[in-house]
Design a protein around this motif. Structure first.
Motif, PDB file in Angstrom:
ATOM      1  N   LYS A  25       0.833  -1.205   0.000  1.00  0.00           N
ATOM      2  CA  LYS A  25       0.000   0.000   0.000  1.00  0.00           C
ATOM      3  C   LYS A  25       0.871   1.260   0.000  1.00  0.00           C
ATOM      4  O   LYS A  25       1.924   1.312   0.631  1.00  0.00           O
ATOM      5  CB  LYS A  25      -0.909   0.003   1.224  1.00  0.00           C
ATOM      6  N   GLY A  26       0.392   2.275  -0.707  1.00  0.00           N
ATOM      7  CA  GLY A  26       1.113   3.529  -0.800  1.00  0.00           C
ATOM      8  C   GLY A  26       0.979   4.392   0.437  1.00  0.00           C
ATOM      9  O   GLY A  26       0.000   4.286   1.182  1.00  0.00           O
ATOM     10  N   LYS A  27       1.966   5.243   0.643  1.00  0.00           N
ATOM     11  CA  LYS A  27       1.975   6.181   1.755  1.00  0.00           C
ATOM     12  C   LYS A  27       1.864   7.589   1.181  1.00  0.00           C
ATOM     13  O   LYS A  27       2.852   8.210   0.802  1.00  0.00           O
ATOM     14  CB  LYS A  27       3.254   6.021   2.571  1.00  0.00           C
ATOM     15  N   GLY A  28       0.645   8.067   1.103  1.00  0.00           N
ATOM     16  CA  GLY A  28       0.383   9.374   0.531  1.00  0.00           C
ATOM     17  C   GLY A  28      -1.089   9.680   0.629  1.00  0.00           C
ATOM     18  O   GLY A  28      -1.889   8.835   1.065  1.00  0.00           O
ATOM     19  N   PRO A  29      -1.505  10.872   0.199  1.00  0.00           N
ATOM     20  CA  PRO A  29      -2.906  11.279   0.369  1.00  0.00           C
ATOM     21  C   PRO A  29      -3.892  10.487  -0.483  1.00  0.00           C
ATOM     22  O   PRO A  29      -5.039  10.301  -0.077  1.00  0.00           O
ATOM     23  CB  PRO A  29      -2.896  12.758  -0.019  1.00  0.00           C
ATOM     24  N   ASN A  30      -3.474  10.013  -1.654  1.00  0.00           N
ATOM     25  CA  ASN A  30      -4.404   9.295  -2.540  1.00  0.00           C
ATOM     26  C   ASN A  30      -3.612   8.385  -3.477  1.00  0.00           C
ATOM     27  O   ASN A  30      -3.479   8.664  -4.672  1.00  0.00           O
ATOM     28  CB  ASN A  30      -5.244  10.297  -3.344  1.00  0.00           C
TER      29      ASN A  30
ATOM     30  N   ILE B   5      -1.544   0.428  -9.084  1.00  0.00           N
ATOM     31  CA  ILE B   5      -0.806   0.070 -10.300  1.00  0.00           C
ATOM     32  C   ILE B   5      -0.387  -1.382 -10.219  1.00  0.00           C
ATOM     33  O   ILE B   5       0.012  -1.873  -9.162  1.00  0.00           O
ATOM     34  CB  ILE B   5       0.421   0.986 -10.502  1.00  0.00           C
ATOM     35  N   ILE B   6      -0.497  -2.075 -11.338  1.00  0.00           N
ATOM     36  CA  ILE B   6      -0.020  -3.444 -11.440  1.00  0.00           C
ATOM     37  C   ILE B   6       1.204  -3.450 -12.342  1.00  0.00           C
ATOM     38  O   ILE B   6       1.178  -2.906 -13.448  1.00  0.00           O
ATOM     39  CB  ILE B   6      -1.118  -4.400 -11.946  1.00  0.00           C
TER      40      ILE B   6
ATOM     41  N   ILE C 123      12.085  -0.853  -7.116  1.00  0.00           N
ATOM     42  CA  ILE C 123      11.127   0.202  -7.460  1.00  0.00           C
ATOM     43  C   ILE C 123       9.909   0.214  -6.544  1.00  0.00           C
ATOM     44  O   ILE C 123       9.238   1.237  -6.434  1.00  0.00           O
ATOM     45  CB  ILE C 123      10.680   0.135  -8.939  1.00  0.00           C
ATOM     46  N   ILE C 124       9.614  -0.899  -5.871  1.00  0.00           N
ATOM     47  CA  ILE C 124       8.417  -0.932  -5.027  1.00  0.00           C
ATOM     48  C   ILE C 124       8.458   0.153  -3.954  1.00  0.00           C
ATOM     49  O   ILE C 124       7.504   0.942  -3.832  1.00  0.00           O
ATOM     50  CB  ILE C 124       8.209  -2.329  -4.416  1.00  0.00           C
ATOM     51  N   PRO C 125       9.529   0.280  -3.155  1.00  0.00           N
ATOM     52  CA  PRO C 125       9.528   1.348  -2.139  1.00  0.00           C
ATOM     53  C   PRO C 125       9.536   2.752  -2.730  1.00  0.00           C
ATOM     54  O   PRO C 125       8.988   3.679  -2.128  1.00  0.00           O
ATOM     55  CB  PRO C 125      10.798   1.067  -1.327  1.00  0.00           C
ATOM     56  N   LEU C 126      10.141   2.921  -3.898  1.00  0.00           N
ATOM     57  CA  LEU C 126      10.139   4.243  -4.533  1.00  0.00           C
ATOM     58  C   LEU C 126       8.735   4.638  -4.963  1.00  0.00           C
ATOM     59  O   LEU C 126       8.364   5.825  -4.915  1.00  0.00           O
ATOM     60  CB  LEU C 126      11.067   4.243  -5.757  1.00  0.00           C
ATOM     61  N   LEU C 127       7.945   3.655  -5.385  1.00  0.00           N
ATOM     62  CA  LEU C 127       6.582   3.929  -5.843  1.00  0.00           C
ATOM     63  C   LEU C 127       5.613   4.090  -4.677  1.00  0.00           C
ATOM     64  O   LEU C 127       4.738   4.960  -4.705  1.00  0.00           O
ATOM     65  CB  LEU C 127       6.103   2.799  -6.754  1.00  0.00           C
ATOM     66  N   THR C 128       5.768   3.272  -3.648  1.00  0.00           N
ATOM     67  CA  THR C 128       4.811   3.326  -2.540  1.00  0.00           C
ATOM     68  C   THR C 128       5.067   4.486  -1.598  1.00  0.00           C
ATOM     69  O   THR C 128       4.128   5.068  -1.047  1.00  0.00           O
ATOM     70  CB  THR C 128       4.840   2.014  -1.731  1.00  0.00           C
ATOM     71  N   ASP C 129       6.313   4.843  -1.405  1.00  0.00           N
ATOM     72  CA  ASP C 129       6.676   5.839  -0.389  1.00  0.00           C
ATOM     73  C   ASP C 129       7.650   6.863  -0.964  1.00  0.00           C
ATOM     74  O   ASP C 129       8.810   6.944  -0.547  1.00  0.00           O
ATOM     75  CB  ASP C 129       7.293   5.124   0.820  1.00  0.00           C
TER      76      ASP C 129
ATOM     77  N   SER D 254       2.363   8.811  -4.700  1.00  0.00           N
ATOM     78  CA  SER D 254       2.445   7.442  -4.210  1.00  0.00           C
ATOM     79  C   SER D 254       1.488   6.512  -4.959  1.00  0.00           C
ATOM     80  O   SER D 254       0.467   6.942  -5.519  1.00  0.00           O
ATOM     81  CB  SER D 254       2.143   7.396  -2.711  1.00  0.00           C
ATOM     82  N   PHE D 255       1.843   5.227  -4.952  1.00  0.00           N
ATOM     83  CA  PHE D 255       1.060   4.188  -5.602  1.00  0.00           C
ATOM     84  C   PHE D 255       0.769   3.058  -4.620  1.00  0.00           C
ATOM     85  O   PHE D 255       1.599   2.747  -3.761  1.00  0.00           O
ATOM     86  CB  PHE D 255       1.824   3.578  -6.782  1.00  0.00           C
ATOM     87  N   ASP D 256      -0.379   2.419  -4.770  1.00  0.00           N
ATOM     88  CA  ASP D 256      -0.596   1.080  -4.239  1.00  0.00           C
ATOM     89  C   ASP D 256      -0.050   0.115  -5.287  1.00  0.00           C
ATOM     90  O   ASP D 256      -0.561   0.070  -6.414  1.00  0.00           O
ATOM     91  CB  ASP D 256      -2.085   0.790  -4.041  1.00  0.00           C
ATOM     92  N   VAL D 257       0.983  -0.639  -4.958  1.00  0.00           N
ATOM     93  CA  VAL D 257       1.711  -1.423  -5.950  1.00  0.00           C
ATOM     94  C   VAL D 257       1.363  -2.907  -5.837  1.00  0.00           C
ATOM     95  O   VAL D 257       1.469  -3.503  -4.767  1.00  0.00           O
ATOM     96  CB  VAL D 257       3.238  -1.233  -5.790  1.00  0.00           C
ATOM     97  N   VAL D 258       0.974  -3.482  -6.969  1.00  0.00           N
ATOM     98  CA  VAL D 258       0.714  -4.914  -7.072  1.00  0.00           C
ATOM     99  C   VAL D 258       1.709  -5.492  -8.065  1.00  0.00           C
ATOM    100  O   VAL D 258       1.783  -5.042  -9.217  1.00  0.00           O
ATOM    101  CB  VAL D 258      -0.729  -5.193  -7.539  1.00  0.00           C
ATOM    102  N   VAL D 259       2.497  -6.458  -7.612  1.00  0.00           N
ATOM    103  CA  VAL D 259       3.500  -7.106  -8.466  1.00  0.00           C
ATOM    104  C   VAL D 259       3.242  -8.613  -8.442  1.00  0.00           C
ATOM    105  O   VAL D 259       3.635  -9.297  -7.493  1.00  0.00           O
ATOM    106  CB  VAL D 259       4.934  -6.808  -8.002  1.00  0.00           C
ATOM    107  N   PRO D 260       2.570  -9.153  -9.454  1.00  0.00           N
ATOM    108  CA  PRO D 260       2.311 -10.592  -9.462  1.00  0.00           C
ATOM    109  C   PRO D 260       3.458 -11.373 -10.106  1.00  0.00           C
ATOM    110  O   PRO D 260       4.203 -10.849 -10.952  1.00  0.00           O
ATOM    111  CB  PRO D 260       1.050 -10.721 -10.333  1.00  0.00           C
ATOM    112  N   SER D 261       3.582 -12.621  -9.694  1.00  0.00           N
ATOM    113  CA  SER D 261       4.376 -13.582 -10.451  1.00  0.00           C
ATOM    114  C   SER D 261       3.483 -14.071 -11.589  1.00  0.00           C
ATOM    115  O   SER D 261       2.361 -14.534 -11.342  1.00  0.00           O
ATOM    116  CB  SER D 261       4.789 -14.772  -9.578  1.00  0.00           C
ATOM    117  N   MET D 262       3.929 -13.953 -12.819  1.00  0.00           N
ATOM    118  CA  MET D 262       3.093 -14.383 -13.927  1.00  0.00           C
ATOM    119  C   MET D 262       2.739 -15.868 -13.796  1.00  0.00           C
ATOM    120  O   MET D 262       3.484 -16.645 -13.177  1.00  0.00           O
ATOM    121  CB  MET D 262       3.797 -14.132 -15.262  1.00  0.00           C
TER     122      MET D 262
END
Length: 408
Positions: free
Chosen positions: A86-91, A95-96, A111-117, A128-136
């Protein structure tokens, strides 16, 4: 099945079996002075394997992956592992992010921590982003595929169900490279009701409209009517309409396929045969994967100028401990039988951003991308190669932030 928390935990038996195999390698010969001309260099692979056996610590790598919030779910019978931070920001914007081959979720760990926080890394919390990274499917900690037809379109369908139905994101963004770029393009095209915009580092899919379809042509007809590879080339009458820059790109792709495309041909035709060796030999698997990281990265032939031994071996280990090299390479077979040709009215209409890294496998001009994508941002990077998230995380994230900022 609702998503459940998941912990990556490889058994001691698997690690002990690996150590035994690494202690009893039957090494191949090599032409003196061959370096990397014939493929993975013997001296380097011996050095890497010695470190793998005596220095590499999987438990440390495992703990690093488990530091993220991991989950597992089943969608339409396919087991899917994913990271959801989950992202740390107002909104935060959902993103997947999708990897390719021979990548994994590990490719995204920088990149996950750079995107979320972003605020903790010198950025604006509003980005900020809520980041989803699946294994294909068939990769890493997702289940091996068990049925024919798991191609990029099918994966995009699963991703949309994961994001919209499972996680409740009615609108979300998407990013990817390699096969992940194809999945991301499919999301933008087939699921525009949910997708806000897409960001990719590759535009090899889809194939622009060329007039009469190439589907169904015999091999002889393809050779007569097509420039490029018979499996994925372009009609000669279509090529006559291309700019000099676009023709240069096609020449580059043809040359690359001849010099570097052997892996894709065997993975796209006889992946099962290849798997007997790669699934049984950790050294064979290591050589198969590491050679791609060296060749496809902006490293001037020195793979460790870009990646550490731990980076390389963590990637190899994810394929080894899950026994997914076979199911991962099957994606080449499945996609090769369902090439994505656009019709005369087809276009990816959601806003698109393309980040072009100079050592990417194909570096098309913007005009080529605009044949199929609604290009709103085009960035030509100064350096970097195929595995952008691992090689140039700050540059990639900066480009993503700037593009998606206007779509929030």
């Amino acid at each position: 099945m609702a998503a459940q928390p998941y912990t990556i935990s490889v058994s001691d038996d698997v690690l002990e079996d690996l150590r035994h195999r690494l202690m009893h390698v039957r090494w191949p010969d090599e032409i003196p002075g061959a370096e990397w001309d014939y493929g993975s260099n013997l001296d380097y692979i011996k050095e890497l394997v010695a470190y793998w056996r005596d220095g590499f610590d999987w438990r440390t790598a495992e703990a690093g992956l488990n530091a993220f919030a991991n989950f597992y779910t089943t969608i339409e019978g396919q087991g899917i592992h994913f990271i959801h931070e989950k992202g740390k920001g107002p909104n935060p914007m959902p993103i997947i992010v999708t990897h390719g081959w021979p990548g994994s979720i590990y490719e995204m760990h920088k990149i996950i921590p750079l995107l979320t926080d972003p605020a903790s890394h010198g950025g604006d919390p509003a980005d900020s982003f809520d980041v989803v990274v699946p294994s294909m499917p068939g990769y890493g900690f997702s289940a091996q595929t068990r049925e024919r037809g798991m191609n990029t379109r099918r994966i995009a369908e699963l991703w949309d169900k994961l994001m919209a139905d499972e996680l409740g994101y009615s609108r979300y963004a998407a990013q990817g490279g390699d096969w992940g770029a194809g999945v991301t393009a499919r999301l933008g095209f087939h699921h525009s009701d949910h997708v806000l915009g897409i960001h990719t580092t590759s535009v090899t899919q889809a194939i622009p409209y060329q007039g009469a379809s190439l589907q169904g042509l015999s091999m002889r007809e393809r050779l007569e009517q097509v420039i490029g590879t018979p499996q994925g080339g372009y009609r000669r009458d279509f090529a006559a309409t291309l700019s000099d820059e676009e023709l240069e790109m096609i020449d580059q792709r043809v040359s690359w396929a001849a010099a570097e495309g052997g892996y894709a041909h065997i993975q796209g035709t006889k992946p099962q045969t290849l798997a007997y060796g790669l699934n049984d030999s950790p050294v064979g698997l290591c050589a198969w994967i590491v050679e791609k990281y060296r060749t496809w990265s902006d490293c001037n032939g020195d793979v460790e100028s870009v990646y550490t031994k731990d980076d390389l071996l963590t990637t190899v280990m994810i394929y080894w401990v899950t026994q997914t090299i076979n199911s991962s390479t099957r994606l080449y077979y499945e996609n090769g039988r369902t090439l994505w040709y656009f019709g005369p009215e087809d276009r990816i209409d959601v806003p698109c951003a393309i980040a072009v890294f100079p050592k990417e496998l194909s570096t098309p001009p913007r005009s080529w991308a605009e044949r199929t994508y609604n290009v709103q941002r085009w960035t030509e990077m100064d350096s970097g190669g195929h595995f952008a998230a691992l090689e140039k995380p700050a540059e990639l994230v900066s480009d993503m932030r700037e593009f998606f900022r206007d779509l929030r």
